[in-house]
Every structure is written in structure tokens, then in C-alpha cells.
Design a protein around this motif. Structure first.
Motif, PDB file in Angstrom:
ATOM      1  N   MET A 482      34.927  36.040  44.522  1.00 39.42           N
ATOM      2  CA  MET A 482      33.910  35.418  43.665  1.00 39.42           C
ATOM      3  C   MET A 482      33.477  36.375  42.556  1.00 39.42           C
ATOM      4  SD  MET A 482      31.459  33.100  46.122  1.00 39.42           S
ATOM      5  CE  MET A 482      31.095  34.414  47.275  1.00 39.42           C
ATOM      6  N   GLU A 483      33.350  37.645  42.899  1.00 34.93           N
ATOM      7  CA  GLU A 483      32.982  38.625  41.880  1.00 34.93           C
ATOM      8  C   GLU A 483      34.056  38.710  40.796  1.00 34.93           C
ATOM      9  OE1 GLU A 483      30.285  40.203  41.357  1.00 34.93           O
ATOM     10  OE2 GLU A 483      29.189  39.793  43.215  1.00 34.93           O
ATOM     11  N   ALA A 484      35.324  38.560  41.205  1.00 37.35           N
ATOM     12  CA  ALA A 484      36.420  38.650  40.241  1.00 37.35           C
ATOM     13  C   ALA A 484      36.614  37.351  39.468  1.00 37.35           C
ATOM     14  CB  ALA A 484      37.705  39.022  40.974  1.00 37.35           C
ATOM     15  N   SER A 485      36.169  36.240  40.071  1.00 35.23           N
ATOM     16  CA  SER A 485      36.436  34.948  39.429  1.00 35.23           C
ATOM     17  C   SER A 485      35.458  34.628  38.306  1.00 35.23           C
ATOM     18  CB  SER A 485      36.401  33.833  40.472  1.00 35.23           C
ATOM     19  OG  SER A 485      35.087  33.699  40.994  1.00 35.23           O
ATOM     20  N   TYR A 486      34.309  35.229  38.328  1.00 36.25           N
ATOM     21  CA  TYR A 486      33.325  34.939  37.277  1.00 36.25           C
ATOM     22  C   TYR A 486      32.585  36.228  36.958  1.00 36.25           C
ATOM     23  CZ  TYR A 486      29.605  32.673  34.640  1.00 36.25           C
ATOM     24  OH  TYR A 486      28.734  32.302  33.647  1.00 36.25           O
ATOM     25  N   LEU A 487      32.876  36.775  35.773  1.00 40.16           N
ATOM     26  CA  LEU A 487      32.250  38.032  35.377  1.00 40.16           C
ATOM     27  C   LEU A 487      30.869  37.760  34.796  1.00 40.16           C
ATOM     28  CD1 LEU A 487      35.304  39.757  33.681  1.00 40.16           C
ATOM     29  CD2 LEU A 487      34.629  39.736  36.076  1.00 40.16           C
ATOM     30  N   THR A 488      29.987  38.704  34.975  1.00 43.16           N
ATOM     31  CA  THR A 488      28.615  38.555  34.472  1.00 43.16           C
ATOM     32  C   THR A 488      28.617  38.551  32.953  1.00 43.16           C
ATOM     33  OG1 THR A 488      27.814  39.720  36.426  1.00 43.16           O
ATOM     34  CG2 THR A 488      26.297  39.534  34.573  1.00 43.16           C
TER      35      THR A 488
END
Length: 610
Positions: A482-488
Motif C-alpha cells: 500500500m505504501e508503494a502503491s500510492y505515494l504521498t
């Protein structure tokens, strides 16, 4: 009086049975507290005849040389008049011997079974109980006759071996010595008197018995001995007249022999004034009365010893657990209760009541942070690798302002490194939980009786932990993905602002591929990765605890409960198949407790009738 002597018999039988059960708790003390009448005499002194006169039956082996080759513990029980005489051996169980010639045969065969037929001796006793209306309640121990010379087939050491065996009995302070000496033998040469004098110099424990008074030379008598002038004892000497070998050969019965003995003393000019204190019947009553007085004095200490030991055995039985019911419903209930007992211990480990749960915190506080710090970001975000990734991401058309594709590739490839520590944390907690299951099984006292159920619970618990691990691993890996799928987004929005703060956003294309530009990209990615690392360092423990630890507390054996509920009676019984060693220990403990309880009840009955 009979009740007190019966108590002695019961307690001595209890001691014998406890010896068979290997009891080493209080047996030496209990046995040592009981008075025991030991028949002591040389070979052919008339020991066997004295014992048979007490019983009123022929039942002992006869012959030349050493006939008694094992101690015989003889317990006499008086039964109601008119009832049939019978005998029982401890080694034959409940078998009753009505024919006393078969008693003699059994003694011979049981002796040969242990010693062989070569006239060897053994200290292993034979236990014989005789029930008859014609006896007084009494327990006696018949020992091998003392001898001075080994016969053919015997080792020279047998003389000393017999004496050592005899001494092992008569040296005990509670032993009552029945010293048998033939009247036609010089008292000074009597083996029985010699040993009795050594172990009981004051004569307080010794009863002197003179046999074969009818075989003395004419013109001689034994009055000096019987009246206590030759050798004084604290108890009176008793003379007896046994059956001769000729009487035995012509089957003179005991009733006739007793009548003839009474007539001998009543009509004897030498012994007539002593007739009321002579004879086998008087001797049996004298011993019985003395035994009664001794045992009465010891009843308080015996009660205390028996109660103490019985309480200890009750405690042992509680520790071993009661026998398992054969009822299917009761068996299912027992299994579920045992599972709950294990579950309680397991939860105590997790919640701090027992050691082990703190290791879970150690994974999150120590192992996980170290693993995150050791990830190879320095190499991955080196100037060379950053330049390579950014250029490859640009393809044939260079980026205009910020290399977004390059950033994404660098960040996504960096975040993939977090999968390793995430999975390692899950595996570490799984190992700790398995170890706690193993420890909890061993610490659940109630389960120790049931190795099969232990193994089934461990297997079911480990199977559940495997499922929890799989769920936990999926969860933490999803978190990384999830962290890799959508960057801040805020991270990217800061880049133009930082460029403006740098003074000149309209840098040339050449500057966009300068070393400083790539260093700044690497630094920005490193900052983003650090931010994600902090997030995962906090979130991975939450996921692991929720998926593994909390599930283990809530549902560790739920699937096992469902499976057990479907089992039939035979399968339930198999789960409750106990450890054979523990079963044997509990059975022995239970039998010992029964013996001590019976002894206690016997004492209580004596106290009520006093």
C-alpha cells in the motif's frame, strides 16, 4: 484382646503388601513400630512342632538338615466356631487351601522357586495366613534353624548367612524373641539362648521355650530352667511336649497331642505344680496377651504415623489425578476442561503472569528497528544508481522539471526492501508463540497424565498458529504494498517549492543531469523512505499483534474444540489414554492408601472396643 491382636496381624499384612508395592515412605517406620514374634532355634529343636501346635494342624515341611530355608510369616486369625479351617498365601492371591497337606507342598514349591533345590536359603519371606476357630490371633515369623555345619551341596558360608538373617530380625527393639531349646540339651550350648542373650541381655524381649521334656534322661528334669534359676528371663519359661516322629508317622492328630501334653504335665511329679503354666496352649495365650499389651502402648504413635502417611498419599493422588470416567459425556467434559487449563497457562505467558510474553515486545522494540536500519538504502540510492534509474525512466525524452517516473521507480524499488523485515517479524512472533505452546503444555499439570491429548493439542495449536502466521504475513505485506502503491502527494508538491527557494527553476537541460541534481533526487527519495520506515515500524507490530497474538488468545483451540465435539466414545477414550508409568504409580498409590485406610479403620475399631 482378640481385636488388638487382629490389629497387629492387619498392620503386619499391610507392611508386607506395602513392601510388594515398593513403598519406601513410612514402611520402615511402620514395620519397626510393630511388635513381631520371631521363632528362634537350632535345627531339630522342635520349632516346627511348636508352630503346628499353635495352629492345630500339620502344615510345615519336615525332614533332615535345613528344612526352613526362607522366613515364614505366619498370621493366625481366629474365626467363629464351626467354620471351616483354611489357609491363604499372599503370593497365590485369594486362593484358599482347605487341605493342609497342600499348604506344606506349596511352602516347599515356593521355597524351591526362589532358592532352588540345592538347600540354599533366601531372606525373601513367604506370607501365610491361617483361619481357624482353634487358634488365637497371633503373628509369628519362623526362621531357618541355626546350624554349625554346612551339609553337602551348601556353601560353607551358609552357617554365617543363617545367623546374619536371624540377627537381622531379632536385633530390632520391637521383636519378641521366642527362643526354642530342647530340654535334653545343655542350655549353655543353646544357639537360640546364645543369640537372645547377645541382643537382649536383660531378657526383656525373650520368651524361653523348652521342648522335648518327655525325652529327658530318667532321673533328670528341667525345673532349674523352668523356674528361672539356671537362666532368668523377665518372662516365665514355658515347657512343651511335642509329638514325636513316631506320633507324626502314625498321624497322631493335634487334638490328641494337646490332650496328651496336658496329661503329661498334670500327672508329672516334677512339673505338676507348674501344669497351669505349661503347654502349647498356654504359650499361645501368653504370647497373645503380651502382644496385646505391647500394641496398646504403641497405638497413639501408630495412629499418628498412619494418618500422616495417608494424608500424603491423598495429596499424591490429587497430583496424579483421579481415574478417567468411561462415560462419553464425562470424557468430553474432561478433554475440554484440560484444554481450558492449557489455554489459561498459555494466556498467562502472553499477559505477563508467566515468563515468555516479553520476548514478543523484544521483537518489536529491538529486532525490527535493527532490521530496518540495516536495509541497503545507501547502495540503492547511491549517485550512480539514482542516475541510472532516472535516465532509464526518462526513456527517449528527458524529463522537463522533476523526474516523476524516476522518483516513482526509486521509491517503489526502495519500499520493496521493507518486505524482508516485515516477514521476519511475523516469523519471529510465530516461533515465540510455538515455543510458548510447548512450554504451556509442559506446565499444565493436569495434562501430564495424557500424552496423546498433549500431542493432539500441540498439533492443533501449531496448525492454528500457522494460519495466524499466513494471515499476518499477508497483512504486513499488504501494508508495504500500500505504501508503494500510492505515494504521498505532499512529498512531490514540495519539490517545485524547493526549486523556487533554490533561486532559479528554469535551469538548463544540462543542469538537470548534473551530479548535484541526482544527489538531490537521492536525498529526496531517502527522506520519503525514512518517513515510510517510521510508519511501518509502528504499524507492523500492530498488525502482527492483531493477526497472531490476539488471535492466539481468542481462538487458538477453536478448531480443535469443533473437531473434538465430533468424536465418538472410542476416539475420546484414545485421547485420554494415559501414560502407563503414571497409571501404574497412581494405582500403587491408590492401593497403598486403601491399605493405610483399612489399618486406620482397624485401629479405630480397636479404640472403640477398649
Amino acid at each position: 484382646m482378640e481385636s488388638v491382636i487382629r490389629l497387629v496381624n492387619t498392620l503386619q499384612k499391610t507392611c508386607t503388601l506395602l513392601g510388594d508395592y515398593g513403598d519406601d515412605r513410612s514402611l520402615p517406620t511402620l514395620w519397626g513400630s510393630l511388635p513381631t514374634i520371631v521363632v528362634l532355634g537350632g535345627q531339630s529343636s522342635g520349632k516346627s512342632s511348636v508352630l503346628e501346635s499353635f495352629v492345630g494342624r500339620d502344615f510345615l515341611p519336615r525332614g533332615s538338615g535345613i528344612v526352613t530355608r526362607r522366613p515364614l510369616i505366619l498370621q493366625l486369625y481366629k474365626i467363629d466356631p464351626g467354620k471351616e479351617n483354611y489357609a491363604q498365601f499372599l503370593h497365590t492371591g485369594d486362593k484358599k487351601f482347605i487341605d493342609f497337606s497342600m499348604v506344606r507342598k506349596e511352602i516347599q514349591e515356593e521355597t524351591d522357586r526362589v532358592t532352588g533345590k540345592a538347600k540354599q536359603i533366601s531372606a525373601l519371606p513367604i506370607n501365610l495366613s491361617i483361619y481357624s476357630p482353634n487358634v488365637v490371633n497371633l503373628t509369628l515369623v519362623d526362621l531357618p534353624g541355626l546350624t554349625k555345619v554346612a551339609v553337602e551341596g551348601q556353601p560353607e558360608s551358609i552357617v554365617q548367612e543363617i545367623e546374619n538373617m536371624v540377627r537381622s530380625y531379632v536385633e530390632k527393639p520391637n521383636t519378641i524373641i521366642l527362643a526354642i531349646t530342647p530340654a535334653n540339651q545343655d542350655l549353655a550350648t543353646s544357639d537360640a539362648i546364645k543369640i537372645a542373650r547377645e541382643v537382649d541381655p536383660a531378657g526383656e524381649r525373650t520368651f524361653g521355650v523348652l521342648t522335648k521334656l518327655d525325652l529327658m534322661d530318667k532321673g533328670t528334669n528341667a525345673l532349674d530352667v523352668l523356674e528361672g534359676r539356671s537362666y532368668r528371663l523377665q518372662h516365665p519359661w514355658v515347657g512343651v511336649v511335642n509329638r514325636s516322629q513316631a506320633d507324626i508317622n502314625r498321624n497322631l492328630d493335634m487334638i490328641a497331642a494337646r490332650h496328651r501334653e496336658r496329661e503329661f504335665f498334670a500327672t508329672s511329679p516334677e512339673y505338676g505344680h507348674l501344669a497351669s503354666r505349661m503347654g502349647s496352649e498356654y504359650l499361645a495365650k501368653l504370647l497373645s496377651k503380651h502382644l496385646e499389651s505391647v500394641i496398646k502402648a504403641r497405638i497413639p504413635s501408630l495412629v499418628s504415623l498412619i494418618n500422616k502417611t495417608a494424608d500424603e498419599l491423598e495429596s499424591d493422588l490429587t497430583h496424579f489425578g483421579r481415574p478417567v470416567s468411561i462415560d462419553e459425556g464425562a470424557q468430553l467434559y474432561t478433554i475440554l476442561e484440560l484444554c481450558r487449563a492449557f489455554d489459561r497457562v498459555f494466556k498467562e505467558h502472553l499477559e505477563g503472569g508467566r515468563p515468555g510474553g516479553d520476548r514478543i515486545y523484544g521483537v518489536f522494540d529491538h529486532q525490527l528497528p535493527i532490521a530496518l536500519r540495516k536495509l541497503p538504502f545507501d547502495r540503492h540510492l547511491s549517485l550512480q544508481n539514482v542516475k541510472k534509474v532516472v535516465c532509464q525512466a526518462d526513456g527517449y525524452q528527458p524529463h522537463l522539471i522533476a523526474p516523476e517516473q524516476g522518483y516513482r521507480r526509486l521509491i517503489e524499488s526502495s519500499l520493496n526492501y521493507f518486505r524482508g523485515p516485515a516477514e521476519a517479524s511475523v516469523d519471529a512472533i510465530h516461533f515465540i508463540l510455538k515455543e510458548l505452546v510447548r512450554k504451556s503444555i509442559g506446565e499444565t499439570q493436569e495434562l501430564r497424565r495424557f500424552p496423546t491429548l498433549q500431542a493432539e493439542i500441540v498439533a492443533a495449536a501449531n496448525e492454528a498458529l500457522e494460519r495466524f502466521r499466513d494471515d499476518s504475513k499477508k497483512t504486513v505485506l499488504r501494508m508495504v504494498d500500500m505504501e508503494a502503491s500510492y505515494l504521498t502527494v505532499d512529498f512531490f508538491r514540495k519539490l517545485p517549492q524547493e526549486a523556487e527557494k533554490g533561486g532559479n527553476p528554469n535551469v538548463s537541460a544540462a543542469d538537470r543531469y548534473s551530479e548535484g541534481h541526482f544527489r538531490r533526487i537521492g536525498s529526496n527519495v531517502s527522506s520519503y523512505v525514512d518517513m515510510v520506515s517510521e510508519t511501518l515500524k509502528n504499524m507492523i507490530p500492530k498488525a502482527v499483534v492483531y493477526c497472531q497474538v490476539q488471535e492466539a488468545k481468542r481462538t487458538l483451540l477453536d478448531h480443535f474444540y469443533t473437531q473434538v465435539g465430533k468424536k465418538e466414545g472410542r476416539q475420546l477414550a484414545q485421547l485420554l489414554d494415559e501414560d502407563p508409568v503414571l497409571m501404574e504409580r497412581r494405582q500403587q498409590c491408590s492401593r497403598k492408601l486403601e491399605l493405610y485406610t483399612a489399618a486406620r479403620n482397624e485401629i479405630d475399631s480397636v479404640l472403640w472396643t477398649r
